[in-house]
Design a protein around this motif. Structure first.
Motif, PDB file in Angstrom:
ATOM      1  N   LEU A 184       6.372 -14.793 -97.780  1.00  0.00           N
ATOM      2  CA  LEU A 184       7.702 -14.747 -97.184  1.00  0.00           C
ATOM      3  C   LEU A 184       8.011 -16.038 -96.453  1.00  0.00           C
ATOM      4  O   LEU A 184       7.142 -16.642 -95.811  1.00  0.00           O
ATOM      5  N   ALA A 185       9.264 -16.460 -96.581  1.00  0.00           N
ATOM      6  CA  ALA A 185       9.722 -17.684 -95.909  1.00  0.00           C
ATOM      7  C   ALA A 185      10.069 -17.380 -94.462  1.00  0.00           C
ATOM      8  O   ALA A 185      10.638 -16.329 -94.142  1.00  0.00           O
ATOM      9  N   ASN A 186       9.734 -18.297 -93.596  1.00  0.00           N
ATOM     10  CA  ASN A 186      10.043 -18.139 -92.182  1.00  0.00           C
ATOM     11  C   ASN A 186      10.638 -19.450 -91.660  1.00  0.00           C
ATOM     12  O   ASN A 186      10.136 -20.535 -91.975  1.00  0.00           O
ATOM     13  N   PHE A 187      11.718 -19.340 -90.880  1.00  0.00           N
ATOM     14  CA  PHE A 187      12.394 -20.507 -90.325  1.00  0.00           C
ATOM     15  C   PHE A 187      12.430 -20.391 -88.802  1.00  0.00           C
ATOM     16  O   PHE A 187      12.614 -19.289 -88.271  1.00  0.00           O
ATOM     17  N   PRO A 188      12.280 -21.517 -88.073  1.00  0.00           N
ATOM     18  CA  PRO A 188      12.400 -21.467 -86.618  1.00  0.00           C
ATOM     19  C   PRO A 188      13.744 -20.913 -86.159  1.00  0.00           C
ATOM     20  O   PRO A 188      13.830 -20.220 -85.155  1.00  0.00           O
ATOM     21  N   ASN A 189      14.796 -21.228 -86.934  1.00  0.00           N
ATOM     22  CA  ASN A 189      16.140 -20.773 -86.591  1.00  0.00           C
ATOM     23  C   ASN A 189      16.836 -20.263 -87.847  1.00  0.00           C
ATOM     24  O   ASN A 189      17.616 -20.984 -88.473  1.00  0.00           O
ATOM     25  N   PRO A 190      16.578 -19.019 -88.261  1.00  0.00           N
ATOM     26  CA  PRO A 190      17.211 -18.512 -89.483  1.00  0.00           C
ATOM     27  C   PRO A 190      18.731 -18.466 -89.403  1.00  0.00           C
ATOM     28  O   PRO A 190      19.401 -18.509 -90.431  1.00  0.00           O
ATOM     29  N   SER A 191      19.281 -18.402 -88.188  1.00  0.00           N
ATOM     30  CA  SER A 191      20.743 -18.402 -88.045  1.00  0.00           C
ATOM     31  C   SER A 191      21.355 -19.731 -88.465  1.00  0.00           C
ATOM     32  O   SER A 191      22.567 -19.825 -88.663  1.00  0.00           O
ATOM     33  N   GLY A 192      20.515 -20.775 -88.620  1.00  0.00           N
ATOM     34  CA  GLY A 192      21.012 -22.068 -89.061  1.00  0.00           C
ATOM     35  C   GLY A 192      21.107 -22.194 -90.570  1.00  0.00           C
ATOM     36  O   GLY A 192      21.589 -23.210 -91.084  1.00  0.00           O
ATOM     37  N   LEU A 193      20.666 -21.168 -91.323  1.00  0.00           N
ATOM     38  CA  LEU A 193      20.771 -21.192 -92.779  1.00  0.00           C
ATOM     39  C   LEU A 193      22.232 -21.119 -93.211  1.00  0.00           C
ATOM     40  O   LEU A 193      23.094 -20.600 -92.482  1.00  0.00           O
TER      41      LEU A 193
END
Length: 272
Positions: A184-193
């Motif tokens: 699974l992909a994880n981003f520090p700030n998913p709201s920035g996608l």
């Protein structure tokens, strides 16, 4: 001098944008894996009528600046990545992430690389036996637990099981059976996608989402995978209806301000 008509118009524009966001959230209340958006406003640059000054040494107090606001502006529309509810479908190709993370998808089966990400796990098996999203992109996995997704998942016409740790076992009768590992992909700030539509998100170069990392489900801060379930929309209809009433009231207030200013101007013209 600040123009009260333009100030009121800025309010109408901002509240109309808010209503558009609310309408989109309500329209997607039944969309699998949909994430509702939150709206924030900011005041525009104020017009300084008089600068402030410090008090004199004779004990006289200072004065504050006199500033008149010139309206409001839309400051931020942020997707809310909190967990949605769970729907038990019983379909083996339906997957739900319980916790953090996104599924990685690619456009090809030959040396695929992740190009899109999604929380919507309503996958199906295509005519070639690959697990695909509704838009035709391939669900990607790794050949090792927690590795970078680089392999399209070929289950053929066989049955298969997907564990909470993302291990996919294809029951084709071979020993050992074909095995894939969902990362699974994880981003520090998913709201920035960036929302790409069709339940997909992209991570543009230089975007505010941060660098992607991949992990095995159930390890670290990565959520687990539930086979036979789907994550429902996280839209709170009660909250959205309340927001709709508030946005409508605020829009109406800005409209009434325009009518009031027009009446004032007409009165002043009559006195000339």
């Amino acid at each position: 001098m600040a123009n009260p008509l333009l100030t009121a118009v800025s309010g109408m524009d901002a509240f109309q944008s808010w209503m558009n966001v609310i309408g989109n959230d309500i329209a997607n209340v039944n969309t699998v894996g949909y994430k509702a958006s939150e709206v924030n406003f900011a005041n525009t640059l104020s017009q300084v009528m008089s600068s402030g000054s410090a008090g004199s040494t004779t004990g006289i107090g200072g004065t504050n600046p006199i500033q008149i606001g010139t309206g409001v502006q839309l400051n931020q529309v942020t997707p809310n990545f909190t967990q949605g509810g769970s729907d038990n479908t019983g379909n083996s190709s339906d997957l739900m992430i319980s916790g953090n993370g996104l599924f990685a998808l690619g456009a090809t089966t030959t040396s695929p690389t992740p190009t899109e990400y999604t929380r919507a796990g309503n996958f199906t098996v295509d005519s070639s036996g690959y697990l695909v999203a509704p838009n035709g992109d391939y669900l990607l996995a790794s050949t090792t637990p927690g590795g970078t997704p680089d392999t399209a998942i070929d289950v053929g016409s066989n049955s298969y099981t997907i564990g909470q740790d993302g291990t996919i076992t294809v029951n084709d009768g071979n020993t050992p059976p074909p095995t894939y590992y969902l990362s699974l992909a994880n981003f520090p700030n998913p709201s920035g996608l960036t929302n790409a539509g069709t339940n997909m998100w992209t991570a543009p170069a230089g975007g505010n989402q941060g660098a992607v990392t991949y992990g095995q489900p159930g390890t670290g801060s990565i959520g687990t995978v539930q086979q036979g379930y789907l994550e429902s929309s996280n839209v709170d209809l009660t909250q959205e209806m309340s927001n709709m009433i508030q946005a409508s009231t605020d829009y109406d207030g800005s409209s009434k301000l325009i009518n009031t200013v027009q009446s004032m101007y007409q009165y002043m013209l009559q006195q000339v």
